[in-house]
Design a protein around this motif. Sequence first.
Motif, PDB file in Angstrom:
ATOM      1  N   PRO A   1       0.848  -1.197   0.000  1.00 17.39           N
ATOM      2  CA  PRO A   1       0.000   0.000   0.000  1.00 17.39           C
ATOM      3  C   PRO A   1       0.882   1.246   0.000  1.00 17.39           C
ATOM      4  O   PRO A   1       1.946   1.257   0.619  1.00 17.39           O
ATOM      5  N   GLY A  43       0.759   5.678   0.115  1.00 14.42           N
ATOM      6  CA  GLY A  43       0.068   6.959   0.182  1.00 14.42           C
ATOM      7  C   GLY A  43       0.786   7.942  -0.715  1.00 14.42           C
ATOM      8  O   GLY A  43       0.729   7.862  -1.942  1.00 14.42           O
ATOM      9  N   ALA A  44       1.548   8.863  -0.084  1.00 12.20           N
ATOM     10  CA  ALA A  44       2.263   9.880  -0.856  1.00 12.20           C
ATOM     11  C   ALA A  44       3.761   9.602  -0.952  1.00 12.20           C
ATOM     12  O   ALA A  44       4.493  10.411  -1.519  1.00 12.20           O
ATOM     13  N   GLY A  45       4.217   8.489  -0.365  1.00  8.99           N
ATOM     14  CA  GLY A  45       5.627   8.114  -0.501  1.00  8.99           C
ATOM     15  C   GLY A  45       6.594   9.025   0.252  1.00  8.99           C
ATOM     16  O   GLY A  45       7.760   9.120  -0.112  1.00  8.99           O
ATOM     17  N   SER A  46       6.122   9.675   1.334  1.00  9.10           N
ATOM     18  CA  SER A  46       7.027  10.537   2.112  1.00  9.10           C
ATOM     19  C   SER A  46       7.617   9.801   3.310  1.00  9.10           C
ATOM     20  O   SER A  46       8.295  10.399   4.136  1.00  9.10           O
ATOM     21  N   GLY A  47       7.355   8.493   3.403  1.00  6.25           N
ATOM     22  CA  GLY A  47       7.794   7.716   4.560  1.00  6.25           C
ATOM     23  C   GLY A  47       9.306   7.721   4.713  1.00  6.25           C
ATOM     24  O   GLY A  47      10.054   7.782   3.743  1.00  6.25           O
ATOM     25  N   SER A  92       6.007  17.194  10.134  1.00  8.72           N
ATOM     26  CA  SER A  92       6.697  18.269   9.396  1.00  8.72           C
ATOM     27  C   SER A  92       6.386  18.176   7.910  1.00  8.72           C
ATOM     28  O   SER A  92       6.484  19.156   7.190  1.00  8.72           O
ATOM     29  N   SER A  93       6.057  16.981   7.478  1.00 11.51           N
ATOM     30  CA  SER A  93       5.769  16.714   6.071  1.00 11.51           C
ATOM     31  C   SER A  93       4.293  16.936   5.728  1.00 11.51           C
ATOM     32  O   SER A  93       3.805  16.419   4.727  1.00 11.51           O
ATOM     33  N   SER A 104       0.077  11.718   3.063  1.00 10.05           N
ATOM     34  CA  SER A 104      -1.362  11.428   2.995  1.00 10.05           C
ATOM     35  C   SER A 104      -1.890  10.980   4.350  1.00 10.05           C
ATOM     36  O   SER A 104      -1.151  10.484   5.204  1.00 10.05           O
ATOM     37  N   ASN A 135      -0.420   8.574   7.231  1.00  9.73           N
ATOM     38  CA  ASN A 135      -0.407   9.037   8.632  1.00  9.73           C
ATOM     39  C   ASN A 135      -1.045   7.978   9.539  1.00  9.73           C
ATOM     40  O   ASN A 135      -0.547   7.704  10.631  1.00  9.73           O
TER      41      ASN A 135
HETATM   42  C1  LIG Z   1      10.464  16.270   5.302  1.00  9.46           C
HETATM   43  C2  LIG Z   1       9.767  15.186   6.073  1.00  9.46           C
HETATM   44  C3  LIG Z   1       9.367  15.432   7.382  1.00  9.46           C
HETATM   45  C4  LIG Z   1       8.691  14.447   8.106  1.00  9.46           C
HETATM   46  N1  LIG Z   1       8.255  14.738   9.371  1.00  9.46           N
HETATM   47  C5  LIG Z   1       7.512  13.837  10.039  1.00  9.46           C
HETATM   48  C6  LIG Z   1       7.002  14.136  11.344  1.00  9.46           C
HETATM   49  O1  LIG Z   1       7.207  15.221  11.898  1.00  9.46           O
HETATM   50  N2  LIG Z   1       6.252  13.191  11.953  1.00  9.46           N
HETATM   51  C7  LIG Z   1       5.985  11.982  11.379  1.00  9.46           C
HETATM   52  O2  LIG Z   1       5.294  11.154  11.974  1.00  9.46           O
HETATM   53  N3  LIG Z   1       6.479  11.666  10.157  1.00  9.46           N
HETATM   54  C8  LIG Z   1       7.219  12.557   9.486  1.00  9.46           C
HETATM   55  N4  LIG Z   1       7.711  12.244   8.236  1.00  9.46           N
HETATM   56  C9  LIG Z   1       7.493  10.887   7.697  1.00  9.46           C
HETATM   57  C10 LIG Z   1       6.250  10.698   6.786  1.00  9.46           C
HETATM   58  O3  LIG Z   1       5.847  11.910   6.183  1.00  9.46           O
HETATM   59  C11 LIG Z   1       5.120  10.080   7.594  1.00  9.46           C
HETATM   60  O4  LIG Z   1       5.489   8.784   8.011  1.00  9.46           O
HETATM   61  C12 LIG Z   1       3.778   9.998   6.835  1.00  9.46           C
HETATM   62  O5  LIG Z   1       2.785   9.543   7.727  1.00  9.46           O
HETATM   63  C13 LIG Z   1       3.831   9.080   5.623  1.00  9.46           C
HETATM   64  O6  LIG Z   1       2.686   9.330   4.814  1.00  9.46           O
HETATM   65  P1  LIG Z   1       2.693   8.950   3.264  1.00  9.46           P
HETATM   66  O7  LIG Z   1       1.344   9.223   2.740  1.00  9.46           O
HETATM   67  O8  LIG Z   1       3.803   9.618   2.568  1.00  9.46           O
HETATM   68  O9  LIG Z   1       2.929   7.394   3.366  1.00  9.46           O
HETATM   69  P2  LIG Z   1       3.849   6.418   2.524  1.00  9.46           P
HETATM   70  O10 LIG Z   1       5.283   6.782   2.638  1.00  9.46           O
HETATM   71  O11 LIG Z   1       3.291   6.279   1.156  1.00  9.46           O
HETATM   72  O12 LIG Z   1       3.595   5.058   3.325  1.00  9.46           O
HETATM   73  C14 LIG Z   1       3.961   4.948   4.679  1.00  9.46           C
HETATM   74  C15 LIG Z   1       3.423   3.624   5.221  1.00  9.46           C
HETATM   75  O13 LIG Z   1       2.000   3.662   5.235  1.00  9.46           O
HETATM   76  C16 LIG Z   1       1.453   2.564   4.508  1.00  9.46           C
HETATM   77  N5  LIG Z   1       0.214   3.078   3.905  1.00  9.46           N
HETATM   78  C17 LIG Z   1       0.065   4.204   3.145  1.00  9.46           C
HETATM   79  N6  LIG Z   1      -1.229   4.385   2.827  1.00  9.46           N
HETATM   80  C18 LIG Z   1      -1.920   3.345   3.376  1.00  9.46           C
HETATM   81  C19 LIG Z   1      -3.299   2.969   3.406  1.00  9.46           C
HETATM   82  N7  LIG Z   1      -4.238   3.687   2.794  1.00  9.46           N
HETATM   83  N8  LIG Z   1      -3.631   1.844   4.073  1.00  9.46           N
HETATM   84  C20 LIG Z   1      -2.693   1.097   4.702  1.00  9.46           C
HETATM   85  N9  LIG Z   1      -1.383   1.395   4.703  1.00  9.46           N
HETATM   86  C21 LIG Z   1      -1.010   2.520   4.064  1.00  9.46           C
HETATM   87  C22 LIG Z   1       2.554   2.173   3.524  1.00  9.46           C
HETATM   88  O14 LIG Z   1       2.438   0.833   3.135  1.00  9.46           O
HETATM   89  C23 LIG Z   1       3.795   2.408   4.373  1.00  9.46           C
HETATM   90  O15 LIG Z   1       4.006   1.318   5.229  1.00  9.46           O
HETATM   91  C24 LIG Z   1       8.421  13.187   7.511  1.00  9.46           C
HETATM   92  C25 LIG Z   1       8.845  12.939   6.192  1.00  9.46           C
HETATM   93  C26 LIG Z   1       9.507  13.922   5.479  1.00  9.46           C
HETATM   94  C27 LIG Z   1       9.920  13.622   4.081  1.00  9.46           C
END
Ligand SMILES: Cc1cc2nc3c(=O)[nH]c(=O)nc-3n(C[C@H](O)[C@H](O)[C@H](O)COP(=O)(O)OP(=O)(O)OC[C@H]3O[C@@H](n4cnc5c(N)ncnc54)[C@H](O)[C@@H]3O)c2cc1C
Length: 454
Positions: free
Chosen positions: A68, A70-74, A132-133, A138, A142
Amino acid sequence: MDAVVAELVGALPDGVVVTAPDALEKYRFDWTHDATAGTPLAAVRAETAEHVQVTMRWASAHGIPVVPRGAGSGLSGGALAVDGGIVLSTERMRAVEIDTASKVAVVEPGALNVEVKRAAAAEGLWYPPDPSSYEICSIGGNIATSAGGLCCVKYGVTTDYVLGLDVVLADGTLVRLGGKRVKDVAGLPLLKLFVGSEGTLGIVTRATLRLVPAQPPVSTVVATFPTVAAAAAAVMELGRTMRASLVELMDHASINAVEDFQPMGLDRDAGALLLIQSDAPGAARADEVAVAIAACEVSGAKEVFATDDPEEGELFVAARRLHFTAIDTRGAVLPEDVGVPIPQLPALLAAVEEIAARHDVEIPVVAHAGDGNTHPAIIYTAGDEDAERRARLAFDEVMATAIGLGGTITGEHGVGRLKVGSLEAQLGPDVMALTRRVKHALDPQGILNPGAGF
Ligand SMILES: Cc1cc2nc3c(=O)[nH]c(=O)nc-3n(C[C@H](O)[C@H](O)[C@H](O)COP(=O)(O)OP(=O)(O)OC[C@H]3O[C@@H](n4cnc5c(N)ncnc54)[C@H](O)[C@@H]3O)c2cc1C
């Protein structure tokens, strides 16, 4: 195209499934850019929960792994693609509805955190969790990581705001858990099982999120310290009597990384910088600012500055948020997310300094200091084998140190794929076995995000 993939393409509307290698490239990586990412067979850009169900029925019929996304910011490799699997992206599922009477947002998983915040703000409401992201991550991601952020020190993390979830299970069944009810203890608390499960137990297709009244105005205190230890002491001191709405720390290396990337006027000579905010109502805000200033001064601050101007305060918060972007320009990064009980914060920060010096690696640190949650970022030159070896040793040692201090290998980013090797050292064999039993009950073929989480 392989006949099995063709079956999936045929089962979904035109344009939902992507198979061209060029187009698949962006679905391979998350923010870790980890080189071990696999090459997926296809990416499904689901538009509805039904598309997710169709995909999971197909995947379970053929035993095909599904990552799965979301936005790939993990920052832990949780959304890295796996060879021979598919990526299930929620980027097209973006609807956000605000129910002002129930004070909830009903949200599709691909909506960005900032989109939920904006929709809530338009109705005078607030969705507090603020990684912060927040502009690039997404809600689904989160929820899957129970993301934290800056105001979580006072307002809690993502799980505290999740009232309801629709989840598609590995076999394609859609379960509806919780809803618009503030209180609900009917049945096992399965809702929370999915929060923080990193896409290993099911795919979130809709969430009901609690909203609160808009945040009152904030005042900001910025203090610089000769050492990280002095800043950590100030965090302890102010926490004795004050519940700040933000307590963030940047160490010397982080301050300089941000200044190198984009000059923000931070004191490059400071050993550490603390950023503290109060959003207490009325006159209580001035009282809290006074407490924060006194805590910094008594802990040996070099300079302390306070402002009631929200824009001026936001400039410092923006500088802090730039950390991850700034360090990304310095080399390859192994991002840590270790947390400790707050009294152990000085010991953890001292240990990180010692590990950096011993392995001769750069480790800038920012911390959600009021939560004891730190982000040492281990930087190395990609392609330099010795530097990478030293960085990986430092990465493992920082996690072992946190565990030794009664802490955790991850406070908010999740275990993902990067930290899997250190999880058992924290949880122990019995909890690991229980975790695997839960996983087996929900996903007996192990097709949901294999290799991530545990
Ligand atoms: C500049 C920067 C700052 C950041 N600061 C913080 C911070 O302050 N706090 C924090 O907690 N994180 C932070 N992060 C990390 C990241 O943004 C978080 O972990 C965020 O929650 C990931 O969301 P995403 O949509 O990018 O998920 P993704 O990277 O796409 O996926 C993250 C995880 O969620 C799973 N997933 C995604 N969507 C679903 C769905 N619909 N159902 C089930 N599983 C799913 C994926 O399989 C993966 O395991 C930061 C990242 C960056 C790049």
